[in-house]
Design a protein around this motif. Sequence first.
Motif, PDB file in Angstrom:
ATOM      1  N   LYS A   1      32.097  48.521  46.203  1.00  0.00           N
ATOM      2  CA  LYS A   1      32.033  49.163  44.889  1.00  0.00           C
ATOM      3  C   LYS A   1      32.749  48.242  43.916  1.00  0.00           C
ATOM      4  O   LYS A   1      33.823  47.729  44.205  1.00  0.00           O
ATOM      5  CB  LYS A   1      32.725  50.529  44.908  1.00  0.00           C
ATOM      6  N   GLU A   2      32.163  48.061  42.775  1.00  0.00           N
ATOM      7  CA  GLU A   2      32.760  47.131  41.808  1.00  0.00           C
ATOM      8  C   GLU A   2      34.139  47.619  41.390  1.00  0.00           C
ATOM      9  O   GLU A   2      34.348  48.803  41.110  1.00  0.00           O
ATOM     10  CB  GLU A   2      31.861  46.987  40.581  1.00  0.00           C
ATOM     11  N   HIS A   3      35.103  46.669  41.362  1.00  0.00           N
ATOM     12  CA  HIS A   3      36.494  46.985  41.004  1.00  0.00           C
ATOM     13  C   HIS A   3      36.898  46.067  39.846  1.00  0.00           C
ATOM     14  O   HIS A   3      37.054  44.851  40.043  1.00  0.00           O
ATOM     15  CB  HIS A   3      37.402  46.765  42.215  1.00  0.00           C
ATOM     16  N   PRO A   4      37.082  46.604  38.642  1.00  0.00           N
ATOM     17  CA  PRO A   4      37.375  45.768  37.468  1.00  0.00           C
ATOM     18  C   PRO A   4      38.599  44.876  37.650  1.00  0.00           C
ATOM     19  O   PRO A   4      38.604  43.722  37.198  1.00  0.00           O
ATOM     20  CB  PRO A   4      37.607  46.793  36.353  1.00  0.00           C
ATOM     21  N   GLU A   5      39.648  45.390  38.299  1.00  0.00           N
ATOM     22  CA  GLU A   5      40.877  44.605  38.464  1.00  0.00           C
ATOM     23  C   GLU A   5      40.647  43.400  39.375  1.00  0.00           C
ATOM     24  O   GLU A   5      41.193  42.314  39.131  1.00  0.00           O
ATOM     25  CB  GLU A   5      41.991  45.489  39.037  1.00  0.00           C
ATOM     26  N   ILE A   6      39.824  43.582  40.409  1.00  0.00           N
ATOM     27  CA  ILE A   6      39.503  42.457  41.295  1.00  0.00           C
ATOM     28  C   ILE A   6      38.741  41.383  40.534  1.00  0.00           C
ATOM     29  O   ILE A   6      39.030  40.185  40.648  1.00  0.00           O
ATOM     30  CB  ILE A   6      38.689  42.945  42.511  1.00  0.00           C
ATOM     31  N   THR A   7      37.770  41.809  39.723  1.00  0.00           N
ATOM     32  CA  THR A   7      36.989  40.864  38.919  1.00  0.00           C
ATOM     33  C   THR A   7      37.893  40.100  37.951  1.00  0.00           C
ATOM     34  O   THR A   7      37.765  38.876  37.783  1.00  0.00           O
ATOM     35  CB  THR A   7      35.903  41.615  38.127  1.00  0.00           C
ATOM     36  N   GLU A   8      38.819  40.828  37.346  1.00  0.00           N
ATOM     37  CA  GLU A   8      39.740  40.202  36.387  1.00  0.00           C
ATOM     38  C   GLU A   8      40.649  39.189  37.076  1.00  0.00           C
ATOM     39  O   GLU A   8      40.879  38.082  36.571  1.00  0.00           O
ATOM     40  CB  GLU A   8      40.582  41.298  35.725  1.00  0.00           C
ATOM     41  N   GLU A   9      41.190  39.551  38.237  1.00  0.00           N
ATOM     42  CA  GLU A   9      42.090  38.641  38.956  1.00  0.00           C
ATOM     43  C   GLU A   9      41.340  37.426  39.498  1.00  0.00           C
ATOM     44  O   GLU A   9      41.892  36.313  39.539  1.00  0.00           O
ATOM     45  CB  GLU A   9      42.787  39.380  40.101  1.00  0.00           C
ATOM     46  N   PHE A  10      40.107  37.617  39.904  1.00  0.00           N
ATOM     47  CA  PHE A  10      39.298  36.493  40.393  1.00  0.00           C
ATOM     48  C   PHE A  10      39.111  35.468  39.278  1.00  0.00           C
ATOM     49  O   PHE A  10      39.207  34.253  39.504  1.00  0.00           O
ATOM     50  CB  PHE A  10      37.944  37.011  40.889  1.00  0.00           C
ATOM     51  N   SER A  11      38.859  35.959  38.078  1.00  0.00           N
ATOM     52  CA  SER A  11      38.723  35.055  36.922  1.00  0.00           C
ATOM     53  C   SER A  11      40.044  34.387  36.581  1.00  0.00           C
ATOM     54  O   SER A  11      40.079  33.194  36.240  1.00  0.00           O
ATOM     55  CB  SER A  11      38.209  35.838  35.718  1.00  0.00           C
ATOM     56  N   ALA A  12      41.133  35.146  36.673  1.00  0.00           N
ATOM     57  CA  ALA A  12      42.456  34.587  36.385  1.00  0.00           C
ATOM     58  C   ALA A  12      42.816  33.488  37.376  1.00  0.00           C
ATOM     59  O   ALA A  12      43.432  32.478  37.016  1.00  0.00           O
ATOM     60  CB  ALA A  12      43.506  35.697  36.424  1.00  0.00           C
ATOM     61  N   MET A  13      42.431  33.676  38.642  1.00  0.00           N
ATOM     62  CA  MET A  13      42.664  32.649  39.650  1.00  0.00           C
ATOM     63  C   MET A  13      41.925  31.360  39.288  1.00  0.00           C
ATOM     64  O   MET A  13      42.487  30.253  39.359  1.00  0.00           O
ATOM     65  CB  MET A  13      42.202  33.149  41.017  1.00  0.00           C
ATOM     66  N   LYS A  14      40.669  31.472  38.862  1.00  0.00           N
ATOM     67  CA  LYS A  14      39.911  30.304  38.480  1.00  0.00           C
ATOM     68  C   LYS A  14      40.494  29.607  37.246  1.00  0.00           C
ATOM     69  O   LYS A  14      40.507  28.369  37.161  1.00  0.00           O
ATOM     70  CB  LYS A  14      38.444  30.701  38.205  1.00  0.00           C
ATOM     71  N   ASP A  15      40.994  30.410  36.314  1.00  0.00           N
ATOM     72  CA  ASP A  15      41.630  29.840  35.122  1.00  0.00           C
ATOM     73  C   ASP A  15      42.879  29.049  35.493  1.00  0.00           C
ATOM     74  O   ASP A  15      43.148  27.979  34.938  1.00  0.00           O
ATOM     75  CB  ASP A  15      41.993  30.958  34.133  1.00  0.00           C
ATOM     76  N   MET A  16      43.655  29.582  36.441  1.00  0.00           N
ATOM     77  CA  MET A  16      44.872  28.870  36.877  1.00  0.00           C
ATOM     78  C   MET A  16      44.516  27.569  37.564  1.00  0.00           C
ATOM     79  O   MET A  16      45.209  26.551  37.385  1.00  0.00           O
ATOM     80  CB  MET A  16      45.697  29.764  37.821  1.00  0.00           C
TER      81      MET A  16
END
Length: 493
Positions: free
Chosen positions: A474-489
């Motif tokens: 099930k889609e989880h907004p916080e997981i999506t956000e953290e995945f993007s933050a990891m890529k940004d780092m």
Amino acid sequence: MDTYWMYTALGVYLLAMLFLGYVAYKKTSTHEDYMVGGRQLPPLVAALSAGASDMSGWLIMGLPGAIYTTGLIESWIAIGLTIGAFLNWKFVAPRLRAYSQVAKNSITVPSFFENRLKDSSHILRIVSSIIILVFFTLYISSGMVASGVFFESSFNGNYIVGMLIVVSITLLYTFFGGFLGASLTDVAQGLMMMVALGVVPVVGVISIGGIGATTETIRTVASGNLSFIGYNGFTVAVVFSIVSGIAWGLGYFGQPHIVVRFMALRTPAEAKSARRIGMSWMIVSLGCAILSGLVGIAYFSHVHQELPNSETVILRMSQLLLHPFIAGLILAAVLAAIMSTFASQLVVCSSALVEDLYRVIRKKEATQKQLVLLGRLAVLLVALVALLLALNPSGTILQLVSFAWAGFGASFGPITLLSLYWKKLTNWGALAGMLSGAISVFVWDAINSDIYELLPAFLIATLIAVIVSKVTYKEHPEITEEFSAMKDMLAQP
């Protein structure tokens, strides 16, 4: 007189390790310091620490012993490990360093899984911790067995007395210095191991009469010693042996005592320089370990001596070929290989007990001082259990290490890779994959197949994790956000 010099060299080494443990103790004040060194490991320390804690007594005793017994066909393990280590540094290290910080500053593998997958039930974290305690207790026990064998072979000493001496020293600097103590001593130990592995075969070749004489003697002992496919050419058994050897590389992705070094780096970008240092050390060390086993075949044939325990080939050659003080330093390097690994493993077990079990089960928050104390007590507890198992070892050092390596590789390896690269992994998928990997290792080992249990167990765990995740996603907004933050780092210089 010879024994005096060897004991002197050994004493100097042990005192140096205790001093480094004291230095780490002075820099350890918080729980995060004790578990991951405050995420301040420079690339050199992280690289050599990961290598030294990875290789253990297997590098100086297990691998040369296997080469001495069977020849170059055993080197496929080293080839597989080299490939696996490179891929681990390349694809796991930078992402795990970034993602573990983004995911609520996770400082252990179980806490990373829980925070990354938003598992509010804590089941994933608890099961991960139990798997760590089971396999690491066996792994630590193998290091203790190696220390007992070391004292028996080197000083004609008592197996249990020698083991207790090594365990006591290792416990002291790990108990007080924690992760940083293990890492600083790993640097010294890693350099000692590499030098020892380079010196012994060179002196052995000289004593035999040169490269030509050494090569000819190795062939005379057994024609297949210098063949990567063994004595009988390509057969089904040989193919299984090669595949199994290369499969060892899969284990890297799931070794908690190695990947925690990635989490402790100062920045994700420093994984690149750490990879170059670590791989250089590894290639030289593994190459020299293989060479030592081959030279041992020629040397003991040349001097017409039997070697009752093949895993002591470097120990015996150093005693017979070198000045007693130099031989003592070589012996210290062997001890370094043993101590470096189970010190790191003790810290990981401590983190599993305190960070991932105690803090989850006990809801009341403890102080930093209390957590550090509990971490030290956990080190003692795990060491005691492993020591009891090591009193009557049930297999060779290589056998004990290979089973624990497979257990971690199959349980955690697929979940680590999927966590870092696949947003749709779920907590139930991770749990199912983890359990199926651990169970498959036990089942496949019981079957006693010619294929190393890590390979089928890794594939089974991956498949089950993917299938269960697809069913439960099930889609989880916080997981999506953290995945993007990891890529940004990762994109930051």
